[in-house]
Scaffold this motif. Structure first.
Motif, PDB file in Angstrom:
ATOM      1  N   ILE A  69       0.862  -1.180   0.000  1.00 41.57           N
ATOM      2  CA  ILE A  69       0.000   0.000   0.000  1.00 41.57           C
ATOM      3  C   ILE A  69       0.898   1.229   0.000  1.00 41.57           C
ATOM      4  CG2 ILE A  69      -1.840   1.223   1.212  1.00 41.57           C
ATOM      5  CD1 ILE A  69      -2.593  -1.492   2.463  1.00 41.57           C
ATOM      6  N   VAL A  70       0.763   2.064  -1.031  1.00 47.30           N
ATOM      7  CA  VAL A  70       1.696   3.161  -1.257  1.00 47.30           C
ATOM      8  C   VAL A  70       0.980   4.507  -1.172  1.00 47.30           C
ATOM      9  CG1 VAL A  70       3.406   4.139  -2.834  1.00 47.30           C
ATOM     10  CG2 VAL A  70       3.008   1.672  -2.808  1.00 47.30           C
ATOM     11  N   ILE A  71       1.563   5.439  -0.423  1.00 46.66           N
ATOM     12  CA  ILE A  71       1.152   6.841  -0.457  1.00 46.66           C
ATOM     13  C   ILE A  71       2.378   7.647  -0.850  1.00 46.66           C
ATOM     14  CG2 ILE A  71       0.370   8.825   0.885  1.00 46.66           C
ATOM     15  CD1 ILE A  71      -1.342   7.035   2.526  1.00 46.66           C
ATOM     16  N   GLU A  72       2.347   8.249  -2.039  1.00 47.43           N
ATOM     17  CA  GLU A  72       3.491   8.997  -2.537  1.00 47.43           C
ATOM     18  C   GLU A  72       3.352  10.483  -2.192  1.00 47.43           C
ATOM     19  OE1 GLU A  72       5.535   7.206  -6.211  1.00 47.43           O
ATOM     20  OE2 GLU A  72       3.422   7.267  -6.770  1.00 47.43           O
ATOM     21  N   ASP A  73       4.500  11.144  -2.079  1.00 47.95           N
ATOM     22  CA  ASP A  73       4.568  12.591  -1.827  1.00 47.95           C
ATOM     23  C   ASP A  73       3.734  12.988  -0.615  1.00 47.95           C
ATOM     24  OD1 ASP A  73       6.179  12.933  -4.097  1.00 47.95           O
ATOM     25  OD2 ASP A  73       4.427  12.986  -5.390  1.00 47.95           O
ATOM     26  N   GLU A  86      -0.047  -9.564   6.345  1.00 53.81           N
ATOM     27  CA  GLU A  86       0.716  -9.858   5.127  1.00 53.81           C
ATOM     28  C   GLU A  86       0.669  -8.693   4.140  1.00 53.81           C
ATOM     29  OE1 GLU A  86       1.574 -13.797   2.361  1.00 53.81           O
ATOM     30  OE2 GLU A  86      -0.307 -13.613   3.448  1.00 53.81           O
ATOM     31  N   LYS A  87       0.940  -7.495   4.665  1.00 59.36           N
ATOM     32  CA  LYS A  87       0.952  -6.295   3.838  1.00 59.36           C
ATOM     33  C   LYS A  87       2.180  -5.451   4.162  1.00 59.36           C
ATOM     34  CE  LYS A  87      -4.078  -5.939   3.372  1.00 59.36           C
ATOM     35  NZ  LYS A  87      -5.294  -5.133   3.626  1.00 59.36           N
ATOM     36  N   VAL A  88       2.596  -4.664   3.179  1.00 57.20           N
ATOM     37  CA  VAL A  88       3.688  -3.719   3.342  1.00 57.20           C
ATOM     38  C   VAL A  88       3.150  -2.335   3.026  1.00 57.20           C
ATOM     39  CG1 VAL A  88       5.930  -2.972   2.467  1.00 57.20           C
ATOM     40  CG2 VAL A  88       5.459  -5.406   2.762  1.00 57.20           C
ATOM     41  N   MET A  89       3.429  -1.370   3.905  1.00 51.86           N
ATOM     42  CA  MET A  89       3.009   0.011   3.670  1.00 51.86           C
ATOM     43  C   MET A  89       4.243   0.846   3.354  1.00 51.86           C
ATOM     44  SD  MET A  89       0.002   0.569   6.514  1.00 51.86           S
ATOM     45  CE  MET A  89      -0.957   1.627   5.433  1.00 51.86           C
ATOM     46  N   VAL A  90       4.160   1.654   2.293  1.00 46.77           N
ATOM     47  CA  VAL A  90       5.297   2.468   1.853  1.00 46.77           C
ATOM     48  C   VAL A  90       4.836   3.912   1.704  1.00 46.77           C
ATOM     49  CG1 VAL A  90       7.054   2.828   0.091  1.00 46.77           C
ATOM     50  CG2 VAL A  90       6.305   0.505   0.634  1.00 46.77           C
ATOM     51  N   PHE A  91       5.598   4.826   2.293  1.00 44.84           N
ATOM     52  CA  PHE A  91       5.316   6.259   2.193  1.00 44.84           C
ATOM     53  C   PHE A  91       6.549   6.939   1.607  1.00 44.84           C
ATOM     54  CE2 PHE A  91       3.106   4.364   5.731  1.00 44.84           C
ATOM     55  CZ  PHE A  91       1.794   4.772   5.538  1.00 44.84           C
ATOM     56  N   THR A  92       6.334   7.800   0.614  1.00 41.59           N
ATOM     57  CA  THR A  92       7.462   8.510   0.011  1.00 41.59           C
ATOM     58  C   THR A  92       7.308  10.002   0.237  1.00 41.59           C
ATOM     59  OG1 THR A  92       6.506   8.938  -2.197  1.00 41.59           O
ATOM     60  CG2 THR A  92       7.444   6.758  -1.809  1.00 41.59           C
ATOM     61  N   MET A  93       8.443  10.692   0.318  1.00 39.17           N
ATOM     62  CA  MET A  93       8.432  12.148   0.478  1.00 39.17           C
ATOM     63  C   MET A  93       9.813  12.683   0.107  1.00 39.17           C
ATOM     64  SD  MET A  93       8.483  12.414   4.675  1.00 39.17           S
ATOM     65  CE  MET A  93       6.960  11.481   4.802  1.00 39.17           C
ATOM     66  N   ASN A  94       9.866  13.979  -0.183  1.00 40.14           N
ATOM     67  CA  ASN A  94      11.142  14.612  -0.517  1.00 40.14           C
ATOM     68  C   ASN A  94      11.937  14.975   0.736  1.00 40.14           C
ATOM     69  OD1 ASN A  94      10.501  14.392  -3.193  1.00 40.14           O
ATOM     70  ND2 ASN A  94       9.903  16.513  -3.470  1.00 40.14           N
ATOM     71  N   ASN A  95      11.231  15.424   1.765  1.00 39.74           N
ATOM     72  CA  ASN A  95      11.895  15.904   2.971  1.00 39.74           C
ATOM     73  C   ASN A  95      11.063  15.517   4.184  1.00 39.74           C
ATOM     74  OD1 ASN A  95      13.202  17.290   5.000  1.00 39.74           O
ATOM     75  ND2 ASN A  95      13.422  19.189   3.849  1.00 39.74           N
TER      76      ASN A  95
END
Length: 481
Positions: free
Chosen positions: A287-291, A327-336
């Motif tokens: 499960i991905v939340i970008e920016d 059985e899930k992976v959570m990923v969050f992305t950000m610049n800072n």
């Protein structure tokens, strides 16, 4: 007497030949198909049948995981080829063909000597726009008690084997607007991103640590449950744009053979809607939340975003998360991550922090090996010097230069050196202009002219290429966790 026997024998031979000709004719025409359908029609009228419905969504519009298992099983049946209408799709490989049952079509199966059928029933919802999907199992009542439970267990076993197969088709899911809730909130497409952990530019020791962490997670179901914890893992990927965060997510999905759910927070109406999206995700997924930092910045500057900080925290580590995140992976992305609320980054909500820095000489060598096939070159010392002096190029920018000049490795390295030097001078000029303007105009900082000059430089470098190929993200990470 002898002549009568001869004539009778000849008659039998003639009848046999006629029978063989009729049989051959039937098998070479649609008559045998019609005949078999007629036999099954008579059989259906003689026996009493019972039907069982497997809906795609339950009453709360939560995804029915058994529906996915049955659909996987049905599409794997060899009798799919006998269906009146079957959809053909390209598989993972260029010569692979995948068969999928069309809407409102039926396929037959046999189990323990009993003949059953599955129908892919599709009908319009109450609003006339959404579609309601059900898989209908039809079995003879005389066989029901004997085969039903073993057959359903057989479906579980076969679908799990297909899901665990290295050839499992991974999907990318995207959330839709809430107005389409009756038809499910997620739309999917095949996930065909080419990035893998083997192809990304990453220090070998770091890559091994990432692989080890992911493999340890896959083996830790009993360990997590013994501790009374949900079997999930969460990652924070942070760093400047173009450093490969999205490509790393794709590499994780390929490595784990997990589906990807890309959550667009700007299309979520409120906190309860965000919970509903989480409820409709399945196991074996990322499960991905970008920016995330951009979303939080817009939320702090205006009230246009409907999801609250509390709703986001509950999404990451709340009651609903604990009930449906096995059985899930959570990923969050950000610049800072410096401006992000510390409550978001605390252990439990974020397990592993991975920094994606700008390109350095080590990552440059990995890129040169991947893009140009170079393990060493006489220009490498000059490249190392410009990176050690403070060059600020992202891996995506370096990769783009190498693609544009891939026919001449020497020209590619010279272009990287030129871009790094010009970028460094423009960066210094920008800082000098900013300091000067802050003294003369009350702190106003204008860095657009250097940025325009840098873009002109990349434009000139691209013109030297004989072909035009889009940029590619490559990764250089630091593992913290």
């Amino acid at each position: 007497m002898f002549s009568m026997i001869t004539r009778f024998f000849l008659f039998l031979v003639l009848v046999g030949c006629v029978f063989l000709l009729v049989r051959l004719f039937l098998y070479r025409t649609a008559l045998i198909y019609v005949f078999n359908n007629w036999v099954h029609w008579v059989e259906d009228r003689v026996h009493v049948h019972q039907s069982f419905k497997v809906p795609e969504l339950n009453d709360n519009f939560q995804e029915n995981q058994f529906y996915d298992k049955v659909l996987t099983y049905v599409n794997s049946l060899t009798s799919m080829e006998d269906s009146d209408f079957t959809n053909l799709f390209a598989g993972k490989k260029s010569n692979d063909i995948v068969l999928c049952l069309d809407d409102n079509q039926t396929v037959h199966d046999e189990f323990l000597g009993a003949r059953v059928s599955w129908t892919n029933a599709v009908e319009k919802g109450d609003n006339g726009k959404s579609l309601i999907r059900n898989l209908i199992l039809r079995v003879k009542k005389k066989d029901k008690r004997r085969i039903l439970r073993p057959y359903l267990q057989h479906i579980h076993t076969v679908s799990d084997e297909i899901e665990l197969s290295p050839q499992r088709d991974v999907k990318l899911y995207m959330n839709t607007e809430k107005s389409h809730v009756c038809d499910g909130r997620w739309r999917s497409v095949p996930f065909t991103h080419p990035s893998t952990l083997e192809t990304i530019a990453m220090d070998s020791d770091l890559k091994n640590r990432v692989k080890s962490d992911l493999e340890s997670f896959l083996r830790s179901k009993q360990y997590y449950h013994r501790l009374g914890r949900v079997w999930k893992r969460s990652y924070l990927l942070y760093g400047p744009s173009g450093t490969g965060k999205s490509s790393f997510v794709a590499a994780m999905a390929k490595f784990l053979s997990y589906d990807v759910y890309d959550v667009d927070l700007f299309r979520v109406s409120d906190d309860s809607d965000l919970k509903m999206l989480l409820l409709q995700t399945t196991s074996k997924s990322i499960i991905v939340i970008e920016d995330l930092d951009r979303f939080m910045a817009e939320k702090n500057s205006s009230s246009s975003t409907a999801v609250s900080l509390s709703g986001l925290l509950n999404f990451m580590d709340g009651i609903v998360n604990s009930c449906c995140s096995d059985e899930k992976v959570m990923v969050f992305t950000m610049n800072n991550k410096e401006r992000i609320d510390s409550a978001i980054l605390r252990p439990g909500r974020i397990d592993v922090h991975i920094h994606f820095p700008l390109c350095d000489f080590s990552s440059f060598k990995s890129l040169a090996n991947s893009y140009l096939g170079l393990k060493d070159h006489k220009l490498f010392p000059q490249v190392e010097e410009v990176f050690q002096s403070g060059a600020t190029l992202s891996p995506a920018e370096v990769g783009e230069i190498m693609i544009a000049n891939r026919s001449s490795p020497s020209r590619a390295l010279k272009s990287v050196i030129t871009a790094a030097k010009v970028g460094q001078r423009l960066s210094e000029s920008s800082r000098f202009s900013a300091d000067l303007s802050s003294e003369t105009s009350g702190g106003f900082k204008d860095s657009s002219p250097p940025v325009r000059e840098l873009r002109k430089l990349y434009g000139l470098l691209k013109l030297k290429s004989t072909s035009k190929i889009g940029p590619s993200d490559h990764e250089s990470t630091q593992f913290q966790g």
